[in-house]
Write an enzyme that holds these catalytic residues in place. Structure first.
Site, short mmCIF file in Angstrom:
data_model
loop_
_atom_site.label_atom_id
_atom_site.label_comp_id
_atom_site.label_asym_id
_atom_site.label_seq_id
_atom_site.Cartn_x
_atom_site.Cartn_y
_atom_site.Cartn_z
N TYR A 19 0.84 -1.21 0.00
CA TYR A 19 0.00 0.00 0.00
C TYR A 19 0.88 1.26 0.00
CZ TYR A 19 -3.90 2.98 1.66
OH TYR A 19 -4.85 3.95 1.81
N LYS A 37 1.08 4.13 -2.86
CA LYS A 37 0.72 5.52 -2.58
C LYS A 37 1.91 6.47 -2.79
CE LYS A 37 -3.63 4.80 -1.53
NZ LYS A 37 -4.70 5.33 -2.39
P1 NAI Z 1 -13.46 2.07 0.86
O1 NAI Z 1 -12.97 0.66 0.80
O2 NAI Z 1 -14.49 2.40 1.86
O3 NAI Z 1 -13.97 2.52 -0.58
C1 NAI Z 1 -13.22 2.25 -1.73
C2 NAI Z 1 -14.13 2.22 -2.94
O4 NAI Z 1 -13.34 1.92 -4.09
C3 NAI Z 1 -15.21 1.13 -2.84
O5 NAI Z 1 -16.45 1.64 -3.22
C4 NAI Z 1 -14.71 0.07 -3.81
O6 NAI Z 1 -15.76 -0.70 -4.39
C5 NAI Z 1 -13.99 0.92 -4.85
N1 NAI Z 1 -12.99 0.15 -5.59
C6 NAI Z 1 -12.14 -0.78 -5.12
N2 NAI Z 1 -11.41 -1.30 -6.10
C7 NAI Z 1 -11.80 -0.67 -7.25
C8 NAI Z 1 -11.41 -0.78 -8.60
N3 NAI Z 1 -10.48 -1.66 -8.98
N4 NAI Z 1 -12.00 0.03 -9.51
C9 NAI Z 1 -12.97 0.90 -9.12
N5 NAI Z 1 -13.39 1.03 -7.85
C10 NAI Z 1 -12.80 0.25 -6.92
O7 NAI Z 1 -12.15 2.96 1.07
P2 NAI Z 1 -11.98 4.48 1.55
O8 NAI Z 1 -11.55 4.48 2.96
O9 NAI Z 1 -13.16 5.27 1.17
O10 NAI Z 1 -10.71 4.89 0.70
C11 NAI Z 1 -10.80 5.66 -0.48
C12 NAI Z 1 -9.39 6.07 -0.90
O11 NAI Z 1 -8.78 6.84 0.13
C13 NAI Z 1 -8.45 4.89 -1.17
O12 NAI Z 1 -7.60 5.20 -2.25
C14 NAI Z 1 -7.66 4.81 0.13
O13 NAI Z 1 -6.41 4.20 -0.08
C15 NAI Z 1 -7.53 6.28 0.48
N6 NAI Z 1 -7.26 6.56 1.88
C16 NAI Z 1 -8.19 6.26 2.85
C17 NAI Z 1 -7.91 6.56 4.17
C18 NAI Z 1 -8.87 6.28 5.27
O14 NAI Z 1 -8.51 6.53 6.43
N7 NAI Z 1 -10.07 5.79 5.00
C19 NAI Z 1 -6.63 7.18 4.56
C20 NAI Z 1 -5.76 7.46 3.47
C21 NAI Z 1 -6.08 7.16 2.18
#
Ligand code: NAI
Length: 245
Positions: A153, A157
């Site tokens: 990861y 990133k």
């Molecule tokens: P989440 O798991 O709740 O949502 C991720 C979304 O992306 C889901 O709707 C999923 O279906 C979709 N997804 C997954 N693989 C996919 C693909 N191959 N093509 C299209 N859509 C896809 O995750 P969250 O927490 O909302 O994270 C969103 C972004 O923020 C990610 O890139 C994560 O790495 C980043 N992030 C999140 C943090 C957190 O604390 N939640 C902190 C730092 C970064």
């Protein structure tokens, strides 16, 4: 309505951070293409935007699949005829200590979090260069600086940061900006999965004393996507309540 008349694509917008971003962009007047691999979630997010008076379209697309990405752009242009904002938010984690990490865990995370952002950014660059305008916003993470159990990861990133800075330099003369946001610890489906003990440890590291909310990140995205941010590019902006300094 700071984004009135603009057209945005948000990947991974079916839930979590991406959904929060899509709702906020629509509230500010943008027409939003809600893209996700989870069809039902994407449709639900579109319904919420429409019920609040906004405009949106659901497109099921896997960012790690180039033909899906090409179709996503084709459907966007067919529906809205231009493209102003791309938010590369879709991301996954497959955590394991380095000595236990499988090649499959490594490959899955790099394919979605890094190659997916490359496919999306390259396609956006082609359109935005022609238009001579546009904002690309990539979601990196505080983990790009290194985090135990997240070699795959963190590498993905950190790769997003390098890609963002390169794109910003290549696209600057064409009036296109490209910035990265590093959320700290945000309350979403991804983080709700962690054990309570880990949750408490994470929150104890945040000077503001709470996990962030998707809106906290979405507010920064609205600014970066707006005309007010036209002279800001190549930046890596932390949104973490002081967690990353
Ligand atoms: P989440 O798991 O709740 O949502 C991720 C979304 O992306 C889901 O709707 C999923 O279906 C979709 N997804 C997954 N693989 C996919 C693909 N191959 N093509 C299209 N859509 C896809 O995750 P969250 O927490 O909302 O994270 C969103 C972004 O923020 C990610 O890139 C994560 O790495 C980043 N992030 C999140 C943090 C957190 O604390 N939640 C902190 C730092 C970064």
């Amino acid at each position: 309505m700071r984004l009135e008349g603009k057209v945005a694509i948000v990947t991974g917008a079916g839930r979590g951070l991406g959904k929060g971003i899509a709702l906020k962009l629509a509230k500010e007047g943008a027409k939003v293409v809600v893209s996700d691999v989870m069809e039902e979630n994407a449709r639900e997010a579109v319904k919420e935007i429409q019920e609040a008076g906004g405009q949106a379209l659901a497109v099921v697309s896997n960012v790690a699949d180039l033909s899906d990405v090409n179709r996503l752009y084709e459907e966007t242009l067919a529906a809205y005829h231009k493209l102003d904002i791309v938010v590369n938010n879709a991301g996954i984690n497959r955590d394991a200590m380095l000595h236990k990490m499988t090649v499959e865990q490594w490959d899955q995370v790099i394919a979605v979090n890094l190659t997916g952002v490359f496919y999306m950014t390259q396609a956006a660059a082609k359109i935005m260069r022609e238009q001579e305008s546009g904002s690309i916003i990539n979601i990196s993470s505080a983990s790009w600086l290194g985090n135990i159990g997240q070699a795959n990861y963190a590498a993905s990133k950190a790769g997003v940061v390098g890609l963002t800075k390169t794109a910003s330099r290549e696209l600057a003369k064409k009036g296109v900006t490209c910035n990265a946001i590093c959320p700290g610890f945000i309350e979403t489906d991804m983080t709700r999965g962690v054990p309570e003990k880990v949750w408490d440890i994470m929150v104890s590291k945040i000077p503001m004393g709470r996990a962030g909310k998707p809106e906290d990140v979405a507010n920064m995205i609205v600014f970066l996507a707006s005309d007010e941010a036209r002279y800001i590019t190549g930046e890596v902006i932390n949104v973490g309540g002081g967690m990353i300094l």
